[in-house]
Scaffold this motif. Structure first.
Motif, PDB file in Angstrom:
ATOM      1  N   ASN A  91      45.755  85.697  65.580  1.00  0.00           N
ATOM      2  CA  ASN A  91      45.595  84.343  65.048  1.00  0.00           C
ATOM      3  C   ASN A  91      46.813  83.909  64.249  1.00  0.00           C
ATOM      4  O   ASN A  91      47.210  82.737  64.295  1.00  0.00           O
ATOM      5  CB  ASN A  91      44.345  84.282  64.167  1.00  0.00           C
ATOM      6  CG  ASN A  91      43.076  84.046  64.959  1.00  0.00           C
ATOM      7  OD1 ASN A  91      42.729  82.927  65.301  1.00  0.00           O
ATOM      8  ND2 ASN A  91      42.379  85.129  65.280  1.00  0.00           N
ATOM      9  N   VAL A  92      47.406  84.845  63.513  1.00  0.00           N
ATOM     10  CA  VAL A  92      48.599  84.506  62.735  1.00  0.00           C
ATOM     11  C   VAL A  92      49.763  84.175  63.667  1.00  0.00           C
ATOM     12  O   VAL A  92      50.487  83.188  63.466  1.00  0.00           O
ATOM     13  CB  VAL A  92      48.960  85.668  61.789  1.00  0.00           C
ATOM     14  CG1 VAL A  92      50.288  85.394  61.099  1.00  0.00           C
ATOM     15  CG2 VAL A  92      47.858  85.875  60.758  1.00  0.00           C
ATOM     16  N   GLU A  93      49.942  84.986  64.697  1.00  0.00           N
ATOM     17  CA  GLU A  93      51.058  84.764  65.622  1.00  0.00           C
ATOM     18  C   GLU A  93      50.899  83.470  66.410  1.00  0.00           C
ATOM     19  O   GLU A  93      51.881  82.772  66.673  1.00  0.00           O
ATOM     20  CB  GLU A  93      51.162  85.952  66.584  1.00  0.00           C
ATOM     21  CG  GLU A  93      51.591  87.254  65.914  1.00  0.00           C
ATOM     22  CD  GLU A  93      51.497  88.435  66.857  1.00  0.00           C
ATOM     23  OE1 GLU A  93      51.004  88.239  67.998  1.00  0.00           O
ATOM     24  OE2 GLU A  93      51.899  89.547  66.466  1.00  0.00           O
ATOM     25  N   GLU A  94      49.665  83.138  66.790  1.00  0.00           N
ATOM     26  CA  GLU A  94      49.433  81.951  67.612  1.00  0.00           C
ATOM     27  C   GLU A  94      49.115  80.709  66.791  1.00  0.00           C
ATOM     28  O   GLU A  94      48.957  79.619  67.350  1.00  0.00           O
ATOM     29  CB  GLU A  94      48.293  82.224  68.593  1.00  0.00           C
ATOM     30  CG  GLU A  94      48.582  83.365  69.557  1.00  0.00           C
ATOM     31  CD  GLU A  94      47.424  83.623  70.501  1.00  0.00           C
ATOM     32  OE1 GLU A  94      46.562  82.723  70.634  1.00  0.00           O
ATOM     33  OE2 GLU A  94      47.376  84.713  71.103  1.00  0.00           O
ATOM     34  N   GLY A  95      48.988  80.860  65.483  1.00  0.00           N
ATOM     35  CA  GLY A  95      48.697  79.708  64.637  1.00  0.00           C
ATOM     36  C   GLY A  95      47.330  79.104  64.879  1.00  0.00           C
ATOM     37  O   GLY A  95      47.155  77.880  64.783  1.00  0.00           O
ATOM     38  N   GLN A  96      46.340  79.945  65.177  1.00  0.00           N
ATOM     39  CA  GLN A  96      44.995  79.466  65.465  1.00  0.00           C
ATOM     40  C   GLN A  96      44.228  79.168  64.171  1.00  0.00           C
ATOM     41  O   GLN A  96      44.559  79.675  63.093  1.00  0.00           O
ATOM     42  CB  GLN A  96      44.235  80.499  66.292  1.00  0.00           C
ATOM     43  CG  GLN A  96      44.788  80.699  67.686  1.00  0.00           C
ATOM     44  CD  GLN A  96      44.526  79.504  68.580  1.00  0.00           C
ATOM     45  OE1 GLN A  96      43.570  78.759  68.398  1.00  0.00           O
ATOM     46  NE2 GLN A  96      45.396  79.313  69.561  1.00  0.00           N
ATOM     47  N   VAL A  97      43.179  78.377  64.319  1.00  0.00           N
ATOM     48  CA  VAL A  97      42.389  77.942  63.169  1.00  0.00           C
ATOM     49  C   VAL A  97      41.250  78.908  62.855  1.00  0.00           C
ATOM     50  O   VAL A  97      40.505  78.706  61.895  1.00  0.00           O
ATOM     51  CB  VAL A  97      41.822  76.524  63.432  1.00  0.00           C
ATOM     52  CG1 VAL A  97      40.682  76.587  64.459  1.00  0.00           C
ATOM     53  CG2 VAL A  97      41.347  75.861  62.145  1.00  0.00           C
ATOM     54  N   ILE A 125      34.149  72.364  63.454  1.00  0.00           N
ATOM     55  CA  ILE A 125      35.479  72.722  63.951  1.00  0.00           C
ATOM     56  C   ILE A 125      35.377  73.410  65.306  1.00  0.00           C
ATOM     57  O   ILE A 125      36.106  73.078  66.243  1.00  0.00           O
ATOM     58  CB  ILE A 125      36.195  73.625  62.930  1.00  0.00           C
ATOM     59  CG1 ILE A 125      36.443  72.844  61.630  1.00  0.00           C
ATOM     60  CG2 ILE A 125      37.519  74.134  63.494  1.00  0.00           C
ATOM     61  CD1 ILE A 125      36.996  73.697  60.501  1.00  0.00           C
ATOM     62  N   LYS A 126      34.458  74.392  65.411  1.00  0.00           N
ATOM     63  CA  LYS A 126      34.243  75.094  66.674  1.00  0.00           C
ATOM     64  C   LYS A 126      32.770  75.452  66.791  1.00  0.00           C
ATOM     65  O   LYS A 126      32.208  76.091  65.893  1.00  0.00           O
ATOM     66  CB  LYS A 126      35.105  76.359  66.765  1.00  0.00           C
ATOM     67  CG  LYS A 126      36.559  76.083  67.097  1.00  0.00           C
ATOM     68  CD  LYS A 126      37.296  77.346  67.492  1.00  0.00           C
ATOM     69  CE  LYS A 126      38.727  77.022  67.901  1.00  0.00           C
ATOM     70  NZ  LYS A 126      39.484  78.227  68.323  1.00  0.00           N
ATOM     71  N   LEU A 127      32.175  75.083  67.912  1.00  0.00           N
ATOM     72  CA  LEU A 127      30.742  75.290  68.096  1.00  0.00           C
ATOM     73  C   LEU A 127      30.369  76.750  68.309  1.00  0.00           C
ATOM     74  O   LEU A 127      29.178  77.059  68.419  1.00  0.00           O
ATOM     75  CB  LEU A 127      30.252  74.470  69.296  1.00  0.00           C
ATOM     76  CG  LEU A 127      30.203  72.956  69.092  1.00  0.00           C
ATOM     77  CD1 LEU A 127      29.771  72.271  70.384  1.00  0.00           C
ATOM     78  CD2 LEU A 127      29.255  72.594  67.958  1.00  0.00           C
ATOM     79  N   ILE A 151      29.537  64.579  58.947  1.00  0.00           N
ATOM     80  CA  ILE A 151      30.603  63.867  58.234  1.00  0.00           C
ATOM     81  C   ILE A 151      31.975  64.252  58.788  1.00  0.00           C
ATOM     82  O   ILE A 151      32.851  63.400  58.984  1.00  0.00           O
ATOM     83  CB  ILE A 151      30.516  64.159  56.722  1.00  0.00           C
ATOM     84  CG1 ILE A 151      29.274  63.490  56.128  1.00  0.00           C
ATOM     85  CG2 ILE A 151      31.773  63.684  56.002  1.00  0.00           C
ATOM     86  CD1 ILE A 151      29.009  63.854  54.684  1.00  0.00           C
ATOM     87  N   MET A 152      32.166  65.531  59.062  1.00  0.00           N
ATOM     88  CA  MET A 152      33.459  65.965  59.597  1.00  0.00           C
ATOM     89  C   MET A 152      33.715  65.369  60.972  1.00  0.00           C
ATOM     90  O   MET A 152      34.845  64.998  61.302  1.00  0.00           O
ATOM     91  CB  MET A 152      33.519  67.491  59.656  1.00  0.00           C
ATOM     92  CG  MET A 152      33.694  68.155  58.308  1.00  0.00           C
ATOM     93  SD  MET A 152      34.254  69.866  58.453  1.00  0.00           S
ATOM     94  CE  MET A 152      35.861  69.668  59.193  1.00  0.00           C
TER      95      MET A 152
END
Length: 344
Positions: free
Chosen positions: A60-66, A98-100, A127-128
């Protein structure tokens, strides 16, 4: 004058000494005595090492994922859930918006009738969606979501649906496209079965931490797709199980968690390395691709084992306590009586 005959002296202390010897025999040998549980700082250090060395974290850090943000929101929800606080629903709703992929966690809130938390989650998620990017909401609900729900057999999909699709159509191993109808139906059956088994097991426990870990561990088995970076969310049940099993010396749960960590992390990294180098043995690649779903299943099983042992007091700590009580009772029954010595 002949000496008077003296009767033989009876050892009046004999029965007492025999009882004392029996008590000593019942004492467990030194090498069988339980060692003290690990210190809290030792457990904490292990949890930190497990987290930072987990391959999906670095991915996740390398790919910049959320997904690391989702992990943080999941941790906030878990903290509130374990303490019976409603405000954890705000974090849960934000994560689902953000992700289901974390949607099944809301079923636990509904199952336990935590209405305030459920309302907070619904309000937060709505709301988001409405404030964050309302111009894309319609497209997401009616175009993106159906496409995602169709599943895929691409090697990065670690859900059961990915494995089933690769069995139905081996060509999907390196192609991102929807699953055949039969694969979708079987995937849905597995998802329902996982939900039923999970809630059937967790209903018997009052340990909120373990029941939350069980539901989070089940989410990749319920989803139609679970990318490798999504599996960083499984750190929560892994850390919960390690913190639960280490003081109890539950080696079965520890072994399942360790195997899951290896299959999801290093084995998946090996698959990626082989693909990058152009490795051509499809049979080996297929086996390595299924390591992820096996690791997820083992982690899910580990949570169910821990929940069941906690609910029915079958974990090694409780068994040791019962043995200790039995041993103490035996020592009390075999108390050495007062020894009388007859003067000669």
């Amino acid at each position: 004058m002949p000496r008077a005959h003296r009767p033989p002296v009876r050892d009046a202390a004999g029965p007492g000494l025999d009882a004392a010897a029996a008590g000593r025999r019942r004492q467990p040998p030194d090498h069988h005595r339980r060692r003290p549980p690990p210190e809290r700082w030792q457990v904490g250090a292990l949890l930190v090492l497990v987290a930072i060395a987990f391959e999906p974290v670095t991915g996740n850090v390398e790919e910049g994922q959320v997904n690391l943000v989702l992990l943080g929101l999941s941790g906030i929800w878990f903290w509130a859930w374990a303490r019976g606080r409603w405000w954890g629903g705000v974090a849960l709703g934000a994560a689902i918006a953000i992700k289901l992929i974390q949607g099944p966690v809301a079923l636990l809130v509904l199952w336990r009738r935590r209405w305030a938390m459920l309302a907070a989650a619904a309000a937060s998620g709505l709301i988001m969606w409405l404030v964050g990017a309302p111009q894309y909401l319609f497209e997401y609900l009616f175009r993106v979501l159906p496409a995602v729900s169709a599943g895929t057999g691409f090697f990065e999909n670690h859900s059961p649906g990915g494995t089933i699709t690769r069995l139905f159509d081996p060509n999907t191993f390196i192609a991102v496209r929807g699953s055949p109808g039969g694969a979708r139906a079987l995937t849905a059956v597995i998802a329902v079965a996982v939900l039923i088994v999970t809630f059937a097991v967790v209903r018997a426990t009052r340990d909120r931490s373990l029941e939350a870990a069980a539901v989070v561990a089940a989410t990749p088995l319920i989803a139609t797709y679970s990318w490798g970076t999504h599996l960083v969310l499984l750190l929560l049940p892994m850390l919960v199980l390690i913190a639960w099993s280490l003081p109890r010396r539950d080696w079965l749960v520890m072994a399942l968690v360790a195997t899951s960590w290896i299959l999801i992390g290093p084995v998946h990294k090996l698959l990626q390395a082989l693909l990058v180098t152009g490795y051509a043995d499809v049979a080996v690649l297929r086996i390595l691709a299924e390591a992820g779903v096996v690791g997820i299943a083992l982690l899910w099983i580990a949570t169910l084992v821990a929940v069941r042992r906690s609910a029915h007091r079958l974990d090694p700590a409780d068994q040791h306590g019962a043995e200790k009580e039995e041993h103490d009772g035996a020592r009390k029954d075999d108390a050495v009586p007062a020894v009388t010595v007859r003067a000669v």
